[in-house]
Design an enzyme around this catalytic site. Sequence first.
Site, mmCIF file in Angstrom:
data_model
loop_
_atom_site.group_PDB
_atom_site.id
_atom_site.type_symbol
_atom_site.label_atom_id
_atom_site.label_comp_id
_atom_site.label_asym_id
_atom_site.label_seq_id
_atom_site.Cartn_x
_atom_site.Cartn_y
_atom_site.Cartn_z
ATOM 1 N N HIS A 102 0.823 -1.214 0.000
ATOM 2 C CA HIS A 102 0.000 0.000 0.000
ATOM 3 C C HIS A 102 0.854 1.260 0.000
ATOM 4 O O HIS A 102 1.891 1.348 0.656
ATOM 5 C CB HIS A 102 -1.036 -0.016 1.133
ATOM 6 C CG HIS A 102 -0.506 0.065 2.533
ATOM 7 N ND1 HIS A 102 -0.230 1.259 3.161
ATOM 8 C CD2 HIS A 102 -0.261 -0.899 3.453
ATOM 9 C CE1 HIS A 102 0.166 1.031 4.393
ATOM 10 N NE2 HIS A 102 0.160 -0.269 4.602
ATOM 11 N N GLU A 151 -5.136 1.842 2.554
ATOM 12 C CA GLU A 151 -5.050 0.662 3.422
ATOM 13 C C GLU A 151 -5.215 1.050 4.875
ATOM 14 O O GLU A 151 -5.856 0.334 5.652
ATOM 15 C CB GLU A 151 -3.702 -0.039 3.205
ATOM 16 C CG GLU A 151 -3.574 -1.408 3.872
ATOM 17 C CD GLU A 151 -2.982 -1.360 5.275
ATOM 18 O OE1 GLU A 151 -2.871 -2.437 5.896
ATOM 19 O OE2 GLU A 151 -2.649 -0.263 5.776
#
Length: 364
Positions: free
Chosen positions: A69, A216
């Site tokens: 992420h 995320e």
Amino acid sequence: MEYNFDEEIAFLTDITLAKGVSGREKEVAKTFIKYAEPYADEIKRDALGNVIAYHYGKPNGPVVMMCGHMDEVGFFVKSIEDNGLIRLHPIGGWWPLCLPSDLFVVTNKEGKEFLGVIGARAPHGVPQEQRKNVIPLENLYLDLGVKDKKMVDDLKIKVGDMVTPKVDFHVMNDGKTLMSKAFDDRIGAAIALRVLKNLKGVETECTYVCVGTTQEEVGLRGAKTSAYGVEPDIAFATDVSLSHDTPDVLDGGDSKLGAGVAMTLCDAGILSHPGLVNYLKETAQRLDIPYTNDFMAAGSTDAGTIHKTREGVMTMTVSLACRYYHSPYSMINYDDYINACKLMTEAIKNVDRKVVNKIREAKY
């Protein structure tokens, strides 16, 4: 495949120092694309801002997705006081204890950056019983060194602007420990990108999809949409995990800086697919790459949502031990990073339908 220390450090410096909290990953995405373009057969973006880079294998071959992420924990400007102090809204999880007196940067809509410091009251005059208390996040403020709100307005700083740590990249005194901001999870994105580079010109049966995911830290959101679009047979989320080698984390865990690649068997969001874990361990053993078994009692990674996509995806998390993440500075080990790149390249390169079927059958 060769790894030049200076080139890898320059790469990791570039990707970790890019600024991008959840929902504001634009600068990080540009950096991700810069390193993906020379090696990807195709690059796509989706509506959540995920960067999806393809290394195409044979037609009708399996699809392997690996993601890291791009977003980091940080803040939004919540409000501006009349005296010019800025109140902050946290993006992602912060422990307020690590914030007072740290330097941060506000990035306005024009991309201009302005330095500030989290206010820290001097102990003089603070009642003894309060000195042991952690300051609540809502009481923290950013001091830009201005006299009033008008000066902040003149800088074109607005509510909703991004606030990120102001740090430098450091190679520490053993020559192996690396310190920077946002190793959670730029190191995962870096590993995914390095595998893409390693596979350039390599014929594979599988299609490898290297994904830089968004958001995320606020709910695994980018992983959900990217996995839905990619439709992988197998997926790896690359992230960080606790390093069990500091006085506050001496709980018997195996994952430590320099101990090898951490294979996360379970966390709060996923029980890693046992067939996939076995496949990765067998690959590590064949290559003589050190690894540890990792357990996380709290928190999860993009794997927590990927494995529930469509009809289900065989998924696991591959981590690096990391000290001090979710703070302005964090630490990883260089050898762990290189070993993760080698391991994931070899594991993905060899995925074919036979491997996929073997992994699937191990569960049932």
